[in-house]
Motif scaffolding. Structure first.
Motif, mmCIF file in Angstrom:
data_model
loop_
_atom_site.group_PDB
_atom_site.id
_atom_site.type_symbol
_atom_site.label_atom_id
_atom_site.label_comp_id
_atom_site.label_asym_id
_atom_site.label_seq_id
_atom_site.Cartn_x
_atom_site.Cartn_y
_atom_site.Cartn_z
ATOM 1 N N SER A 238 0.427 -1.100 -0.207
ATOM 2 C CA SER A 238 0.130 0.336 -0.125
ATOM 3 C C SER A 238 0.459 1.103 0.037
ATOM 4 C CB SER A 238 -0.444 -0.120 1.448
ATOM 5 O OG SER A 238 -0.280 0.077 2.029
ATOM 6 N N VAL A 239 2.011 1.219 0.119
ATOM 7 C CA VAL A 239 3.140 2.122 0.389
ATOM 8 C C VAL A 239 3.226 3.185 -1.274
ATOM 9 C CG1 VAL A 239 4.942 3.053 1.317
ATOM 10 C CG2 VAL A 239 3.866 1.241 2.522
ATOM 11 N N ALA A 240 2.971 4.249 -1.044
ATOM 12 C CA ALA A 240 3.981 5.265 -2.551
ATOM 13 C C ALA A 240 4.035 6.473 -1.407
ATOM 14 C CB ALA A 240 2.264 5.552 -2.919
ATOM 15 N N ASP A 241 4.762 7.523 -2.594
ATOM 16 C CA ASP A 241 5.885 8.086 -1.968
ATOM 17 C C ASP A 241 4.874 9.462 -2.986
ATOM 18 O OD1 ASP A 241 7.740 6.958 -2.279
ATOM 19 O OD2 ASP A 241 8.977 7.141 -4.166
ATOM 20 N N TYR B 277 2.933 17.167 12.274
ATOM 21 C CA TYR B 277 3.682 15.940 12.344
ATOM 22 C C TYR B 277 4.868 16.095 11.810
ATOM 23 C CZ TYR B 277 -0.159 14.149 15.834
ATOM 24 O OH TYR B 277 -0.739 13.702 17.010
ATOM 25 N N GLY B 278 4.804 16.811 10.663
ATOM 26 C CA GLY B 278 6.130 17.153 9.658
ATOM 27 C C GLY B 278 5.864 17.213 8.863
ATOM 28 N N PRO B 279 6.379 17.133 7.807
ATOM 29 C CA PRO B 279 5.751 16.969 5.795
ATOM 30 C C PRO B 279 5.371 15.358 6.082
ATOM 31 C CG PRO B 279 8.401 17.891 6.055
ATOM 32 C CD PRO B 279 7.582 17.501 7.690
ATOM 33 N N VAL B 280 4.966 15.699 5.018
ATOM 34 C CA VAL B 280 4.290 14.238 4.442
ATOM 35 C C VAL B 280 5.788 13.930 3.338
ATOM 36 C CG1 VAL B 280 2.251 12.675 2.801
ATOM 37 C CG2 VAL B 280 1.511 14.672 4.388
ATOM 38 N N THR B 281 5.876 12.478 3.703
ATOM 39 C CA THR B 281 6.777 11.251 2.525
ATOM 40 C C THR B 281 6.347 10.447 2.199
ATOM 41 O OG1 THR B 281 7.353 10.059 4.657
ATOM 42 C CG2 THR B 281 8.448 12.346 4.422
ATOM 43 N N HIS B 282 5.044 9.849 2.578
ATOM 44 C CA HIS B 282 4.559 8.963 1.956
ATOM 45 C C HIS B 282 2.978 8.519 2.354
ATOM 46 C CE1 HIS B 282 8.483 7.271 3.203
ATOM 47 N NE2 HIS B 282 7.980 6.944 1.845
ATOM 48 N N ARG B 283 1.944 8.025 1.573
ATOM 49 C CA ARG B 283 0.834 7.665 1.655
ATOM 50 C C ARG B 283 0.941 5.931 1.528
ATOM 51 N NH1 ARG B 283 -2.930 12.108 1.155
ATOM 52 N NH2 ARG B 283 -1.569 13.987 0.688
ATOM 53 N N ALA B 284 -0.309 5.562 2.324
ATOM 54 C CA ALA B 284 -0.693 4.365 2.827
ATOM 55 C C ALA B 284 -1.962 3.754 3.341
ATOM 56 C CB ALA B 284 0.442 3.622 3.306
ATOM 57 N N VAL C 292 -3.171 1.154 7.099
ATOM 58 C CA VAL C 292 -2.433 0.885 7.837
ATOM 59 C C VAL C 292 -4.305 0.547 8.967
ATOM 60 C CG1 VAL C 292 -1.520 0.693 10.188
ATOM 61 C CG2 VAL C 292 -0.728 2.452 8.580
ATOM 62 N N ASP C 293 -4.363 -1.239 8.528
ATOM 63 C CA ASP C 293 -5.424 -1.657 8.890
ATOM 64 C C ASP C 293 -6.425 -1.617 7.757
ATOM 65 O OD1 ASP C 293 -3.738 -3.266 11.408
ATOM 66 O OD2 ASP C 293 -4.427 -2.287 12.251
ATOM 67 N N GLY C 294 -6.587 -0.851 6.662
ATOM 68 C CA GLY C 294 -7.613 -0.982 5.572
ATOM 69 C C GLY C 294 -7.816 0.797 5.962
ATOM 70 N N LYS C 295 -6.625 1.581 6.672
ATOM 71 C CA LYS C 295 -7.851 2.423 6.611
ATOM 72 C C LYS C 295 -6.391 3.920 5.903
ATOM 73 C CE LYS C 295 -10.388 2.981 10.963
ATOM 74 N NZ LYS C 295 -10.338 3.109 12.422
ATOM 75 N N PRO C 296 -6.325 4.805 5.342
ATOM 76 C CA PRO C 296 -5.470 5.479 4.232
ATOM 77 C C PRO C 296 -5.028 6.302 5.561
ATOM 78 C CG PRO C 296 -7.716 5.535 3.715
ATOM 79 C CD PRO C 296 -8.408 4.897 5.024
ATOM 80 N N VAL C 297 -3.455 6.131 4.997
ATOM 81 C CA VAL C 297 -3.043 7.281 6.128
ATOM 82 C C VAL C 297 -1.961 8.238 5.538
ATOM 83 C CG1 VAL C 297 -3.399 5.838 8.112
ATOM 84 C CG2 VAL C 297 -0.510 5.622 6.458
ATOM 85 N N ALA C 298 -1.232 9.120 5.821
ATOM 86 C CA ALA C 298 -0.341 9.612 5.386
ATOM 87 C C ALA C 298 1.311 9.377 6.841
ATOM 88 C CB ALA C 298 -0.482 11.192 5.152
ATOM 89 N N TYR C 299 1.897 8.944 6.149
ATOM 90 C CA TYR C 299 2.927 9.458 6.955
ATOM 91 C C TYR C 299 3.817 10.055 6.652
ATOM 92 C CZ TYR C 299 2.777 4.037 7.710
ATOM 93 O OH TYR C 299 2.631 2.913 7.978
ATOM 94 N N THR C 300 3.942 10.776 8.124
ATOM 95 C CA THR C 300 4.831 11.937 8.026
ATOM 96 C C THR C 300 6.680 12.420 8.448
ATOM 97 O OG1 THR C 300 4.294 13.228 10.326
ATOM 98 C CG2 THR C 300 2.969 13.222 7.636
ATOM 99 N N THR C 301 7.511 13.174 8.528
ATOM 100 C CA THR C 301 8.410 13.056 9.027
ATOM 101 C C THR C 301 8.593 14.133 10.569
ATOM 102 O OG1 THR C 301 9.764 12.434 7.129
ATOM 103 C CG2 THR C 301 11.035 13.425 9.137
ATOM 104 N N ALA C 302 8.625 13.859 11.316
ATOM 105 C CA ALA C 302 8.701 14.600 12.246
ATOM 106 C C ALA C 302 10.067 14.509 13.552
ATOM 107 C CB ALA C 302 7.989 14.247 13.686
ATOM 108 N N ARG C 303 10.534 15.594 12.624
ATOM 109 C CA ARG C 303 12.745 15.992 13.280
ATOM 110 C C ARG C 303 12.642 17.296 14.179
ATOM 111 N NH1 ARG C 303 15.632 19.575 10.212
ATOM 112 N NH2 ARG C 303 14.084 19.561 8.471
ATOM 113 N N SER C 304 13.209 16.460 14.931
ATOM 114 C CA SER C 304 13.543 17.685 16.228
ATOM 115 C C SER C 304 13.895 19.161 15.858
ATOM 116 C CB SER C 304 14.099 17.045 17.604
ATOM 117 O OG SER C 304 15.602 16.511 17.078
ATOM 118 N N THR C 305 15.089 18.438 14.882
ATOM 119 C CA THR C 305 15.679 19.891 14.558
ATOM 120 C C THR C 305 14.709 21.247 13.935
ATOM 121 O OG1 THR C 305 16.945 19.304 13.071
ATOM 122 C CG2 THR C 305 17.664 19.651 14.825
ATOM 123 N N TYR C 306 13.422 20.215 13.292
ATOM 124 C CA TYR C 306 12.407 21.053 12.175
ATOM 125 C C TYR C 306 11.936 22.236 12.603
ATOM 126 C CZ TYR C 306 8.985 21.887 8.599
ATOM 127 O OH TYR C 306 8.391 22.449 8.227
#
Length: 928
Positions: free
Chosen positions: A340-343, A529-536, A538-552
């Motif tokens: 399910s993972v896509a950039d 939670y930061g910029p979105v890097t992927h879409r996918a 999880v357990d059938g529910k659409p999510v966006a994966y984001t990058t949380a960086r402490s120096t952001y």
């Protein structure tokens, strides 16, 4: 009296544009190094060429003075280090003393009435003496612009994701701006907010803002003068910014926000760690699917090498510093559904040349009738710059183990090879500032790596994990259907729209780049939670994966630590230095040496995580799993205190080559395991100390240089591979004998004689280069299955040799851009653990049952013999396929270091050596 004051004022103002008599300059403070400090930074200090000089270079091969005068000395060490003595260090390094000897003064001038600059003849380095603090940092800006203005301009556009409007639409430029924009997609308001935040950090923050402003004023003073006098960098003509005949056009002045952009770019490149959690999750799930949860987790843990008991650590005195480890029973892990993972899409609405595939163009032949054609054929900046991370090395020996009784250090950053170099050399002397060394061009109002009056410091990239990936549930504000393309997300019970930051980039052909015109929009989708890097899902529910960086949003905060490094009143001991390093939020290993003490400190904004969170996996985004104390408005949280960072004073020795910091500290990737390139340094220093032999500066340089020409795979893995092979069959016997002879000679990649461009043991080296990707694939893919093997290679490449990296796919060989730095990323420890298990050894942190040959030693041996024969039959043109720099099959050239052009001046290739780009050799015999 009033008239005299007016005259004096006028004279002082005019003096800013006048050359002074040689030697008429301020004296530096007392230098406690006593001519026992040296450094080097190829190819040369000068990165400026006028339009006429560019044309001359393209037609006649001439180069501006001081643009290449450190390259030969740097190159010579690879072939001459065995004969190096304390008395001949100067043959390979510059004098790193304060000041300029009278007979070495090239010119003296005042860019402003309160600052004097002395350029030395040896390397053209600016020695800046400020009567005022403002004059000192103004001089730093002015001289850096003199040497590296176009580079600085290109970098500030790269950091903003705007390279193509500045330098053209070459595929390399497009890739570069996309890479940096995806990491730090800041608005101008956010850049200014970072400045305002630092300015509010008390007296030091106020001074830092003033220093930065004076520095920018110096840059802009040079821009104005050089444009008016027509001696600005010729690349501005080549890229169409200034007309060569009328001088019409504009070189944009610098602003304080440009410094934030440059800090963000450098921080993202060299000072971050973590962020690969989605790839980790896919690889882990693939292993679980192949072997089942229990055995799959055992294989995953061995491959991940999160806290490998066999990994060498910089701290080895028995101390432990826990950070970044996965808990035994993690909660909130948000694994994507298989497939399910896509950039996340970044490029929108492409037109013209932007719709064409980003294939690297072939290098055009330079036409003498058009001397500028080909100058920027691959883009103004190297496209792979944003992909390099995790470099630099350090060797520091305490006075208890040196001939003199004073600490000795050989250290520096491995920042890649460019023409001009990204770093710039300088000496800064003024009120509250006393330093000499290297800084990134555009951030040189302080010396970032170098020395003070009686101490020196350097850094290596640490890459502890301070970036987390959150799985953000997508939603519909109207309550309708939700898909992976939805641009709303749930945050603390609300359905919020994602924020977007955009760049509209367009370009036309110019003198330096004949890519047809085109355009596109870059769009970054951001959440709390930061910029979105992927879409996918999880357990059938659409999510966006984001990058949380402490120096952001906090890249500029580190300025206070660097300010202290340059302040002699702030650093008078090892403990002072460690406290200053703690003010730096980038993930660096810092090393210090003076005449009495050595020290180490691992810096970084190490967020405190909840004990049930696994930082190596994607995390469900809800308050139960967020960083404690996290404020989404300011991206601040609770951080580890000073004492919990890996730190040490006066350990017997320290080495670092981006290896593990300390027992208990987890790395962000899978390379910090049983075999890591830091082993090459550690063994050489440890064995000499164990023998009772004391180090001199020359001996420590030789230890570094010997490691720099050694193939890590040969020294640490090949012996065990040959043990499995044992007595070879007749087909393989001559091949095995070649490898054993090379190994007996040290497994080095060195020329038969300096300048021969032919390796000693060339056949064995080529054989091993061809064998490694074949044997790794033969060892692991049958055992773990193709899906898991491919997922694991996506997580970390199997090889990083001098000539390129391979993932074992037939015909797949991706060049590294001839950047020297090698053997950091690869399955070196993984191969070692599995092969030693095949030999029947007990392997701590291993795979359990061996994977090679299905656990059967005979089958594993046969695989090694078969792949060795396959390697022997591989044509040289396939092992070294050639590129824009080298003909196919040219082994020496494939390994060679190329100073990648950032503009119009290229450099000669040099022989491969795996060492810092900027390097110091330090021994202080005295202290304040």
């Amino acid at each position: 009296m009033a008239r005299r004051s007016l005259v004096v004022t006028l004279v002082a103002a005019i003096a800013g544009s006048l050359l002074l008599a040689p030697g008429a300059h301020a004296e530096p403070p007392e230098d406690y190094c006593r001519q026992q400090c040296h450094d080097i930074l190829p190819p040369g200090q000068k990165g400026h060429a006028t339009f006429a000089e560019l044309v001359s270079h393209m037609l006649l091969g001439t180069r501006p003075k001081h643009s290449d005068d450190q390259l030969d000395r740097y190159d010579a060490l690879a072939g001459g280090y065995r004969e190096l003595t304390t008395g001949t260090i100067q043959n390979f390094f510059n004098d790193h003393s304060f000041g300029v000897r009278p007979d070495d003064v090239e010119r003296t001038y005042r860019p402003r009435a309160d600052v004097t600059v002395v350029r030395d003849k040896t390397a053209g380095v600016p020695h800046v003496y400020g009567d005022t603090r403002s004059g000192t940092t103004f001089g730093a800006g002015y001289t850096t612009a003199e040497d590296k203005l176009f580079l600085m301009d290109a970098l500030r556009h790269a950091g903003r994701g705007e390279v193509t409007p500045f330098a053209g639409g070459a595929p390399a430029n497009r890739k570069l701006e996309q890479s940096f924009f995806s990491v730090s997609p800041y608005t101008e308001r956010e850049l200014q907010d970072q400045i305002d935040r630092v300015a509010g950090q008390g007296e030091r923050g106020r001074i830092a803002l003033q220093d930065a402003q004076s520095y920018v004023d110096g840059i802009n003073a040079y821009i104005q003068e050089s444009h008016r006098g027509r001696y600005f960098p010729g690349e501005y003509v080549a890229t169409g910014h200034v007309d060569p005949v009328t001088n019409e056009g504009r070189i944009e002045p610098f602003e304080l926000t440009d410094l934030v952009v440059l800090a963000s770019l450098i921080g993202a490149q060299f000072g971050g760690g973590g962020g690969g959690e989605v790839a980790n999750a896919v690889a882990r799930m693939s292993l679980h699917e192949r072997f089942g949860p229990e055995r799959g987790e055992q294989v995953w843990a061995a491959f991940r090498a999160e806290n490998d008991p066999e990994a060498i650590s910089t701290i080895h005195d028995g101390s432990s510093f826990e950070y970044g480890n996965a808990p035994a029973n993690p909660e909130g892990v948000a694994l994507p559904d298989p497939g399910s993972v896509a950039d996340q899409q970044l490029v929108f609405d492409p037109t013209g040349s932007a719709t064409q595939p980003d294939e690297k163009p072939s290098r055009p032949v330079v036409d003498p009738e058009d001397p500028l054609r080909g100058m920027f054929d691959d883009g103004v900046l190297p496209a792979d710059m944003a992909e390099r991370r995790g470099m630099s090395n350090a060797l520091v020996v305490s006075g208890a183990h040196t001939e003199s009784g004073h600490p000795v250090a050989v250290f520096g950053p491995q920042t890649g090879y460019f023409s001009p170099q990204l770093l710039t050399l300088q000496e800064l002397q003024g009120p509250g500032i006393s330093s000499k060394g290297a800084s990134f061009a555009g951030l040189s109002f302080y010396t970032l790596l170098g020395r003070g009056q009686d101490y020196s410091w350097s850094a290596t990239t640490a890459s502890q994990d301070m970036i987390d990936t959150y799985a953000v549930e997508l939603c519909s504000p109207e309550g309708g259907p939700v898909t992976e393309d939805s641009n709303h997300y749930r945050f603390h019970g609300e359905c919020l729209p994602m924020q977007t930051v955009e760049r509209q980039n367009s370009w036309k052909p110019n003198l330096g780049d004949d890519t047809p015109e085109g355009s596109y929009r870059l769009v970054s989708f951001r959440t709390r939670y930061g910029p979105v890097t992927h879409r996918a899902t999880v357990d059938g529910k659409p999510v966006a994966y984001t990058t949380a960086r402490s120096t952001y949003l906090h890249e500029v905060d580190s300025i206070i630590g660097f300010q202290k490094f340059n302040d002699p009143s702030a650093v008078s001991s090892a403990e002072d230095f460690q406290r200053a390093a703690h003010d730096i939020n980038y993930t660096f290993n810092w090393f210090y040496a003076d005449s009495r003490d050595t020290a180490y400190f691992n810096s970084g904004a190490n967020v405190v995580r909840r004990p049930h969170v696994d930082p190596s996996m994607p995390i469900a985004s809800d308050p139960a799993h967020e960083w404690p104390g996290w404020d989404p408005e300011t991206n601040t949280a609770t951080y580890q205190p000073f004492a919990e960072h890996p730190n040490s004073v006066n350990q017997d020795y320290y080495i670092s080559w981006n290896n593990k910091q300390a027992p208990g500290t987890a790395g962000d990737r899978a390379e910090k395991g049983a075999v890591q390139r830091g082993d090459l340094l550690d063994r050489r220093v440890r064995e000499q100390i164990a023998s009772g032999d004391e180090f001199s500066r020359a001996e420590l340089v030789r230890a570094m240089a010997d490691a720099a020409v050694t193939d890590l795979r040969a020294e640490r893995v090949l012996p065990d591979l040959l043990r499995v092979v044992g007595e070879p069959d007749e087909r393989s016997k001559p091949l095995v004998e070649e490898l054993r002879a090379w190994l007996a000679d040290g497994g080095k990649r060195t020329e038969t004689s300096p300048g021969s461009k032919t390796y000693a043991h060339a056949e064995a080296i080529e054989l091993f280069d061809a064998w490694w990707p074949l044997l790794v694939r033969g060892e692991f893919e049958p055992a773990v299955g193709t899906p898991a093997y491919q997922a694991m290679t996506a997580m970390m490449q199997i090889n990083e040799s001098p000539s390129g990296w391979q993932n074992g796919e037939p015909g797949l060989h991706v060049g590294q851009g001839h950047q020297g730095s090698t053997f950091q990323f690869g399955w070196f420890g993984q191969v070692s653990k599995d092969i030693r298990a095949v030999l029947g050894e007990q392997v701590p942190g291993g795979f359990g049952a061996p994977l090679c040959g299905g656990g059967d030693r005979g089958a594993c041996r046969q695989m090694l013999l078969d792949t060795l024969a396959q390697a022997a039959a591989t044509p040289s043109e396939e092992t070294y396929p050639g590129d824009a720099e080298c003909d196919p099959g040219d082994q020496w050239c494939a390994d060679s270091i190329v100073q990648t052009k950032v503009g119009g001046i290229d450099q000669d290739k040099i022989s491969w050596q795996n060492r810092p780009t900027y390097q110091q050799v330090i021994e202080f015999p005295a202290h304040r």
